[in-house]
Design an enzyme around this catalytic site. Structure first.
Site, PDB file in Angstrom:
ATOM      1  N   ASP A   1       0.826  -1.204   0.000  1.00  0.00           N
ATOM      2  CA  ASP A   1       0.000   0.000   0.000  1.00  0.00           C
ATOM      3  C   ASP A   1       0.869   1.267   0.000  1.00  0.00           C
ATOM      4  O   ASP A   1       2.033   1.247   0.378  1.00  0.00           O
ATOM      5  CB  ASP A   1      -0.922   0.019   1.217  1.00  0.00           C
ATOM      6  CG  ASP A   1      -0.167  -0.011   2.536  1.00  0.00           C
ATOM      7  OD1 ASP A   1       0.827  -0.757   2.621  1.00  0.00           O
ATOM      8  OD2 ASP A   1      -0.560   0.699   3.476  1.00  0.00           O
ATOM      9  N   GLU A   2       0.274   2.346  -0.421  1.00  0.00           N
ATOM     10  CA  GLU A   2       0.839   3.695  -0.332  1.00  0.00           C
ATOM     11  C   GLU A   2       2.275   3.820  -0.848  1.00  0.00           C
ATOM     12  O   GLU A   2       3.176   4.256  -0.129  1.00  0.00           O
ATOM     13  CB  GLU A   2       0.756   4.204   1.108  1.00  0.00           C
ATOM     14  CG  GLU A   2      -0.665   4.413   1.589  1.00  0.00           C
ATOM     15  CD  GLU A   2      -0.736   5.137   2.919  1.00  0.00           C
ATOM     16  OE1 GLU A   2      -1.544   6.056   3.052  1.00  0.00           O
ATOM     17  OE2 GLU A   2       0.009   4.757   3.848  1.00  0.00           O
TER      18      GLU A   2
END
Length: 576
Positions: free
Chosen positions: A332-333
């Site tokens: 993620d991210e």
């Protein structure tokens, strides 16, 4: 109208006014989460014998569970908030509960049968619990334990429970990198999960802030990347947690987030981590040019061969420590600014490479490794849904990959299942337990506002606070057709730990996770399809009280006055 008739009419009106208040409460002896079928036509109770015992087949994890419940049932002396209006007969006490399990061999894994049937006959000294597997028997034991109360103990009788979960994946996510949680706190969390019939502890062990997991193959990661020797999880700690989970019917799914959220790796391996220990949001830079989404920078560099020497050691040992068939690989991210700050990646981009290709290189090198270890890889949705850096879904087969959604509410769930992926729902709009507590960055101008400023967000990116009612009313298959809905495995509430630690763990999680637990077990609607959150309030009050009596510091959902005055805290009018 005579005074006598007026008096009778007044009494009749009062009765008609009170009836809905009384009937809304029901019996305070309930099972949480509400069973799929609960037949108790004549509420009745008999004594529980002081020598009450449980007969059960021998099993390495069911047997400890039976012993635990037997101790609890014999010693709890639970005193309900309201005295149960149940007929009690001093007849022959209940002497035994006999457990029959159809198949003792299935391991605790995704999709295992958790159904059970519980019968406590009237005018009998014996109750019966039948289950397809040991894990279903554990769910039935919990239900039986909630039918016992008082000192001396008594038990509800004349009832039949037939029960099974609506969703197979019912979990809690906890981040132990930003703040450390001792093993005892994790065990208490897992025990309370079992009581709520939640079955997956998603353990986000590492992040940019710290790397607390001790690995024999890469000892420097925890040695240099943790907050210190007293804030690490050894192999012995992990084994204890995994075994405790098995004895409570709770799977432990590890997450070693990568390639983002890996700043803590740089303490041991600075050469494989881009933008490590840099200031997260340079002064004057637009948000789009940040190096991380919060303080704590660092992404693994997918273009360096040494990265995979370390990563594959980490993944292999993690799958050895954690036997579950799911392995959460994070992803993620991925923040563009971090990779752009690295000279190796800069050169790749100059030669017409893209940041999405950099991520694809990483996934192509790690996903097959995870699969080769006989694991199903779980990724956060960003890996294919991010607006800037994402991989082509063709390299992540739905047969070997599960997605977990946290953005966009029902829309992103729809996008994932439409692409054929099995999906776990953790929508931040409904299931993030850390929301509404503000932001942890210092000198934050969001708080320097004039009087009258709209404070609904409370300075929190995902504010406001997610109440138990909001969680209870969320349907995780909203907007999906029947085929798409079948791909939703279940959900997880999530507690990120920027502003949480062991001092607030129980109150941040409970009873909001209990609300999700009931919805994922038996739904949030009654037999007519009407949402039952109003009816659930009184039952949840009692369940909170019982959890507290078991040592879980769950927060209250109402003043005690509301419990003592049934129906008086309800409203028949909309509140805006």
């Amino acid at each position: 109208m005579s005074i006598h008739n007026f008096h009778n009419l007044l009494i009749l009106s009062l009765i008609l006014f009170l009836v809905p208040l009384i009937s809304a409460v029901g019996s305070p002896i309930n099972i949480w989460p509400k069973p799929r079928s609960f037949k108790w036509t004549t509420p009745h109770a008999i004594p529980l014998s002081p020598s009450f015992t449980i007969n059960s087949p021998s099993h390495p994890y069911l047997s400890p569970s039976v012993n635990r419940y037997l101790r609890q049932i014999r010693t709890a002396q639970y005193n309900p908030l309201l005295t149960p209006l149940i007929n009690f007969s001093i007849s022959l006490p209940l002497q035994t509960l006999t457990i029959t399990v159809s198949d003792l061999t299935p391991p605790l894994s995704h999709g295992v049968n958790e159904s059970y049937n519980l019968t406590v006959p009237a005018n009998s000294t014996a109750a019966a619990l039948t289950a397809a597997t040991p894990w279903g028997a554990m769910r039935g034991l919990e239900s039986f334990s909630q039918l016992v109360w008082g000192n001396p103990a008594r038990v509800a009788t004349g009832l039949v429970v037939s029960d099974w979960p609506m969703f197979e994946h019912r979990g809690i996510f906890l981040d132990t990198s930003r703040n450390y949680y001792p093993v005892e706190d994790l065990l208490r969390l897992i025990g309370a999960m079992s009581a709520n019939k939640l079955n997956v502890f998603h353990w986000h062990i590492t992040d940019s802030q710290s790397f607390p997991l001790v690995l024999d193959s890469e000892p420097e990661l925890a040695g240099k990347g943790s907050y210190g020797p007293e804030m690490q999880y050894s192999a012995t700690d992990v084994k204890r947690i995994v075994e405790f989970g098995l004895e409570h019917g709770v799977r432990i799914v590890p997450e070693i987030d990568m390639p983002g959220h890996t700043g803590s790796w740089a303490e041991a391996y600075p050469d494989i981590v881009a933008c490590a220990n840099m200031f997260w949001w340079p002064v004057g830079a637009p948000w789009e040019d940040r190096l991380a989404s919060e303080p704590g920078t660092g992404h693994l560099n997918p273009l360096i061969p040494k990265t995979y020497d370390v990563v594959k050691n980490v993944i292999k040992e993690a799958t050895t420590l954690f036997p579950d068939s799911f392995y959460h690989a994070g992803a993620d991210e991925i923040v563009p600014g971090c990779w752009k700050a690295d000279t190796t990646i800069q050169k790749y981009l100059v030669e017409n490479g893209t940041l999405s290709q950099v991520l694809e290189i990483f996934v192509n090198n790690t996903h097959p490794h995870i699969v080769s270890l006989n694991r199903t890889a779980v990724y956060w949705e960003d890996v294919i849904l991010d607006a800037i850096i994402k991989v082509n879904p063709s390299i992540l087969s739905p047969e070997t990959t599960i997605m977990q959604t946290w953005n966009g509410g029902p829309d992103n769930t729809k996008r994932l299942v439409s692409a054929g992926y099995r999906t776990i729902v953790s929508s931040s709009d409904y299931y993030y337990l850390d929301c509404g507590h503000g932001d942890f960055t210092g000198n934050n101008s969001a708080y320097n506002q004039p009087p009258g400023f709209d404070q609904k967000q409370g300075g929190s990116w995902c504010g406001p606070f997610k109440s138990w009612q909001l969680i209870y009313n969320y349907d995780i298959t909203y907007g999906l057709n029947e085929t798409e809905a079948k791909l939703v495995l279940g959900g997880e509430v999530a507690l990120w730990s920027e502003q949480a630690d062991p001092t607030v763990l129980d109150s941040r999680v409970w009873p909001r996770a209990s609300a999700m637990g009931e919805v994922l077990w038996s739904g949030n609607r009654d037999e007519t399809g009407v949402k039952r959150y109003g009816e659930a309030t009184d039952r949840l009050n009692e369940w909170v009280h019982r959890m507290v009596s078991r040592g879980v510091k769950a927060e209250p959902i109402q003043p005690l006055w509301c419990v003592k005055n049934p129906g008086m805290c309800n409203t028949l009018n909309p509140i805006f």
